[in-house]
Design a protein around this motif. Structure first.
Motif: not given
Lengths: 219, 299
Positions: B122-149
């Motif tokens: 099984w893989p290990g998991i990191i659960e992340i909670k976002l700050q308020k401005p990143f609840w919006e889709l555009e900001n959240g998606a940009a963060l996810v793209a960075s994290l995936s790298r």
């Protein structure tokens, strides 16, 4: 005390209610204005009260020229004048005491003084037992006596009455006239507009007869 | 006239006016109260829905599935990097063992089903909670793209499409509810103003008499303005009470029936908002009364 010079009043419909009226009433005088219905009595009283503005001419009341006075400044004039109407103009949902006290409340008189003066005047007009009765429960004569008490409690220099006995029977009408005479005897100038000859039948002073807005006779 | 005497006379005349027109005053306060209470109930609903949406959004998170073969040192570095990203509120590492236990507990899998999952690591998991401005889709998606790298990240679960749809729906709900509140608020102001205006109109004879007795415009207006203010404030207070009763004995049991109350963390309007409603009632009563008296002041 009252001076009218060439006063005309033309209503917007073109009705010439007063035509070149000249009138002088001295301090402490009691005069009657009489004439048939539509002769101009009420209009003349309204001009004296400042409720209507003369179309032309000069009206000087208690030293104030009200001919071109803005409506907002008329409060000054009215504070020197007492007015009595045929329909009494009482606040029917208020007591006799409250109705009369209103005239003193307006003038900023202290409550204790109001109480004293209201009691005094109610004794004078024989209505002390009705002090806490609402105006609506009074008879016509009682209502008019309260209206006169309200109009005179602040010692106005002039008292104007428009058909003050119009809604009263002859006996009560004479009672009201006697009340006016008593007030006049204390120095108040009084002008009474009436079509009831009974009121001025034995009046020693002047009576003006109006006809079609003109003073025709002075007797 | 001295100000203190003026004030006392105004209070005295207002008291007489309210007392002698008790039924009318009672009806005015009732009407004003009922109208504002409809607005207040809707406002309460809107505020609670807004809170519920916000608390739901607060739970929006990103799940990073890590490569099962990373070393503890690499994990430490990744966690440090993740926490350094702008938009990350907090993160939590869940080891394969913890994930397994949590899954067993939550899903209550039988032993045979657990066995069927096989021996795949099984893989290990990191659960992340976002700050308020990143609840919006555009900001959240940009963060996810960075994290995936980041090195050691196998996969990221964000639910982009679902969040987008939910956000659009919530925006619609919020706009509708607050739009309705605005309309109701405007209707309430209009009706209150007119109710009090009509009450004063009904007493125009009184104003005329005061005029004839030589009272100044200010003196005539003061008691009526005070009465309008009192009726408006009274109506506002009645509205808050009615709205609270509706909330306590209507809204709350209804949500409890559907099992939402706990999740939504329902609450009544704040003290500040309640006082605001009472104040608006008072100001509207004052204005309605002022407009009406002004019309009859000058004979």
């Amino acid at each position: 005390m009252i001076q009218l010079y060439h006063v005309n009043k033309i209503y917007s419909g073109g009705v010439h209610a007063l035509q070149d009226v000249n009138l002088r009433v001295s301090k402490g005088e009691l005069v009657f204005l009489t004439g048939l219905s539509g002769a101009g009595k009420t209009t003349l009283i309204k001009v004296l009260m400042g409720l209507e503005q003369a179309t032309s001419g000069q009206a000087i009341i208690a030293g104030i020229n009200i001919s071109r006075m803005p409506a907002k400044k008329l409060a000054d004039l009215r504070s020197k004048i007492g007015v009595v109407f045929q329909d009494f103009r009482l606040l029917m949902d208020r007591t006799v005491e409250e109705n009369i006290a209103l005239a003193l409340d307006i003038r900023g008189v202290e409550r204790a003084e109001i109480e004293r003066r209201v009691t005094f005047i109610l004794k004078k007009i024989g209505l002390i037992h009705r002090k806490r009765t609402k105006a609506i429960y009074l008879s016509g004569g009682e209502q008019q006596r309260v209206a006169i008490a309200r109009a005179t409690i602040y010692d106005p220099v002039i008292l104007l009455a428009d058909e003050p006995t119009g809604n009263l029977d002859p006996g009560l009408s004479l009672e009201i006239v006697n009340l006016f005479k008593e007030i006049n005897a204390r120095g108040t100038t009084i002008v009474v507009a009436t079509h009831n000859p009974l009121l001025y039948a034995d009046h020693p002073g002047r009576v003006f007869w109006l006809e079609n807005g003109r003073i025709k006779l002075e007797g | 006239m001295r100000f203190s005497r003026y004030l006392r006379t105004t209070l005295h005349l207002s008291w007489l006016g309210l007392k002698n027109n008790f039924m009318v005053t009672f009806a005015a306060v009732g009407i004003v109260g009922l109208i504002i209470s409809v607005f207040a109930v809707f406002l309460c609903l809107a505020v609670n829905v807004e809170n519920a949406i916000e608390s739901w959004k607060r739970e929006i998170g990103v799940v990073i599935y890590l490569n099962p073969e990373i070393t503890p040192e690499e994990l430490g570095k990744i966690q440090k990097m993740v926490n350094g990203y702008p938009g990350v509120d907090r993160s939590r590492f869940i080891s394969p063992q913890e994930a397994w236990e949590e899954l067993s507990r939550k899903v209550r899998l039988g032993p045979e089903l657990l066995d069927s999952l096989g021996d795949k690591p099984w893989p290990g998991i990191i659960e992340i909670k976002l700050q308020k401005p990143f609840w919006e889709l555009e900001n959240g998606a940009a963060l996810v793209a960075s994290l995936s790298r980041l090195p050691g990240v196998d996969e990221i679960d964000y639910g982009q499409e679902w969040i987008g749809r939910a956000n659009r729906f919530f925006r619609l709900v919020e706009t509708t509810l607050f739009g309705l509140c605005l309309l109701l608020g405007m209707a309430a102001i209009f009706v209150i103003g007119n109710t009090i205006r009509l009450i004063i109109l009904n007493r125009r004879d009184e104003i005329e008499i005061l005029n004839l007795l030589g009272a100044s415009s200010g003196f005539i207006a003061s008691p009526y303005l005070l009465e309008g203010l009192i009726q408006g404030l009274g109506g506002g207070a009645v509205a808050v009470i009615l709205a609270f009763l509706t909330y306590r004995f209507g809204m709350l049991p209804l949500f409890q029936t559907f099992g939402f109350a706990g999740d939504l963390n329902l609450s009544f309007l704040s003290l500040k908002t309640s006082l605001g409603i009472v104040t608006v009632g008072g100001i509207t009563g004052l204005l309605g009364s002022g407009l009406s008296v002004r019309k009859h002041l000058v004979l």
